[in-house]
Design an enzyme around this catalytic site. Structure first.
Site, PDB file in Angstrom:
ATOM      1  N   LYS A 176     -71.084  -6.698 -27.485  1.00  0.00           N
ATOM      2  CA  LYS A 176     -72.096  -5.628 -27.449  1.00  0.00           C
ATOM      3  C   LYS A 176     -73.184  -6.024 -28.442  1.00  0.00           C
ATOM      4  O   LYS A 176     -73.178  -5.591 -29.598  1.00  0.00           O
ATOM      5  CB  LYS A 176     -71.445  -4.282 -27.824  1.00  0.00           C
ATOM      6  CG  LYS A 176     -72.340  -3.073 -27.592  1.00  0.00           C
ATOM      7  CD  LYS A 176     -71.546  -1.796 -27.786  1.00  0.00           C
ATOM      8  CE  LYS A 176     -72.438  -0.574 -27.885  1.00  0.00           C
ATOM      9  NZ  LYS A 176     -73.112  -0.220 -26.634  1.00  0.00           N
TER      10      LYS A 176
HETATM   11  C1  LIG Z   1     -74.187  -1.778 -21.090  1.00  0.00           C
HETATM   12  C2  LIG Z   1     -73.100  -0.809 -21.371  1.00  0.00           C
HETATM   13  N1  LIG Z   1     -72.049  -0.746 -20.561  1.00  0.00           N
HETATM   14  C3  LIG Z   1     -71.043   0.119 -20.767  1.00  0.00           C
HETATM   15  C4  LIG Z   1     -71.063   0.993 -21.842  1.00  0.00           C
HETATM   16  C5  LIG Z   1     -69.927   1.938 -22.055  1.00  0.00           C
HETATM   17  O1  LIG Z   1     -69.151   1.539 -23.154  1.00  0.00           O
HETATM   18  P1  LIG Z   1     -68.359   2.576 -24.048  1.00  0.00           P
HETATM   19  O2  LIG Z   1     -67.592   3.432 -23.115  1.00  0.00           O
HETATM   20  O3  LIG Z   1     -67.504   1.754 -24.911  1.00  0.00           O
HETATM   21  O4  LIG Z   1     -69.369   3.348 -24.810  1.00  0.00           O
HETATM   22  C6  LIG Z   1     -72.137   0.965 -22.718  1.00  0.00           C
HETATM   23  C7  LIG Z   1     -72.186   1.856 -23.878  1.00  0.00           C
HETATM   24  O5  LIG Z   1     -72.055   1.441 -24.961  1.00  0.00           O
HETATM   25  C8  LIG Z   1     -73.179   0.043 -22.488  1.00  0.00           C
HETATM   26  O6  LIG Z   1     -74.238  -0.010 -23.291  1.00  0.00           O
END
Ligand SMILES: Cc1ncc(COP(=O)(O)O)c(C=O)c1O
Length: 333
Positions: A176
């Protein structure tokens, strides 16, 4: 001319500012500092080269006080993201989890959104970050429903983006990293400029990947479908939560490559994320999905999800980290 008018007139991009209301303190490299002092030099490595990894964590109000949701899973992903980018995080996961709880206490929050950031700071110049320190920040603030207050019940209108999600072996999507969000911004801005709430990206093979900031689920003939991680999707904590909740409800769930057109003929589609929680999709490219409103599966999963995060149901998965209010008094004194 106001800045928002400038954007809307020049780029046809309607601006809805999610205004950031400061809290008192931010944690920087182990020390709490005033919100306004959490600044970096413009020549920090991260500014030119996008070298940061981060997280979004929610803290929910429960009858027993505020509680962090799946803090350990978020911290693990943060450390994993850093590892992929060869960034040494000089803190143990357990200490970062404790610092997150302390941050909530110090700021006297009952519920909030938390943003851990690991970035390459000020030092050398050039792409190679060898001379740049790794700095860790933890911040929190109040953040409501990411896709709008009505969205959780009414659903959102989305489009399939003309932008492809980041291809495998370019920028790693299991990390991320802030750099990935340049792609997300293209997807989001295009969607909003064209009157949609959110954009869904396809992966490099043309199959469904994810939203600009959410994972995606479809319901078709009673089965829950979601793209695999190999479809350039982030390994979402909420995605894992929904899969676990669905299993608990004996709802068959399948990770599979999803062709674009399956979106349009799904019985239900919904988006998941820490910010977006579980948000139903009512139309895609102006094609009505299912009944055009929140479907029964999304509603059932929302009920389960909110019952757990709000402490109305026993936390049998161990997902909540209570932020003891008694400790808050200690932290403030
Ligand atoms: C590109 C992307 N995909 C998926 C998610 C969902 O991830 P999470 O459930 O860990 O927040 C996020 C959010 O952070 C995101 O930015």
């Amino acid at each position: 001319m106001s800045l928002s008018l400038f954007w809307s007139t020049v780029f046809g991009y309607p601006v809805s500012m999610s205004k950031l209301v400061p809290t008192e303190k931010i944690w920087r490299n182990g020390v709490f500092i005033p919100w306004d002092q959490a600044v970096i030099h413009v020549l920090s490595h991260v500014v030119s080269y996008g070298s940061s990894v981060f997280e979004g964590v929610r803290c929910y109000h429960t009858p027993a006080g505020p509680a962090l949701f799946r803090a350990a899973d978020h911290v693990r992903r943060l450390i994993d993201s850093a590892k992929i980018y060869r960034m040494e995080v000089p803190y143990l996961a357990v200490d970062l989890c404790e610092a997150l709880a302390e941050l909530v206490r110090v700021n006297g929050m009952d519920s909030c959104y938390l943003r851990p950031v690991v970035l390459r700071g000020y030092g050398g110049m050039g792409v190679n970050p060898a001379e740049n320190p790794v700095d860790v920040y933890l911040a929190c603030w109040n953040w409501g429903a990411y896709l709008g207050r009505e969205a959780l019940a009414a659903g959102v209108d989305v489009c399939v983006s003309s932008w492809t999600r980041i291809a495998p072996n370019t920028l790693p999507t299991l990390a991320k990293s802030s750099a990935n969000y340049m792609n997300s911004q293209l997807i989001k801005m295009e969607a909003v400029a064209n009157g949609y709430d959110e954009g869904i990206a396809l992966d490099a093979s043309g199959c469904v990947s994810e939203g600009s900031g959410e994972n995606i689920f479809l319901v078709r003939d009673g089965r829950l479908l979601t793209p695999p991680l190999g479809a350039s999707a982030l390994e979402g904590v909420t995605r894992a939560t929904v899969i676990a909740l669905a299993r608990g409800l004996d709802m068959p769930e399948v990770e599979m490559q999803i062709p674009r057109e399956l979106l349009y003929i799904a019985d239900e589609v919904f988006l998941t994320g820490t910010a977006a929680e579980i948000t139903p999709v009512r139309s895609i490219d102006r094609i009505r999905i299912g009944s055009g409103r929140r479907g029964p599966v999304a509603e059932r999963l929302q009920q389960e999800f909110f019952a757990v995060v709000n402490g109305a149901r026993p936390d049998r998965h161990g997902w909540l980290t209570p932020v003891s209010i008694a400790e808050r008094v200690k932290a403030a004194s």
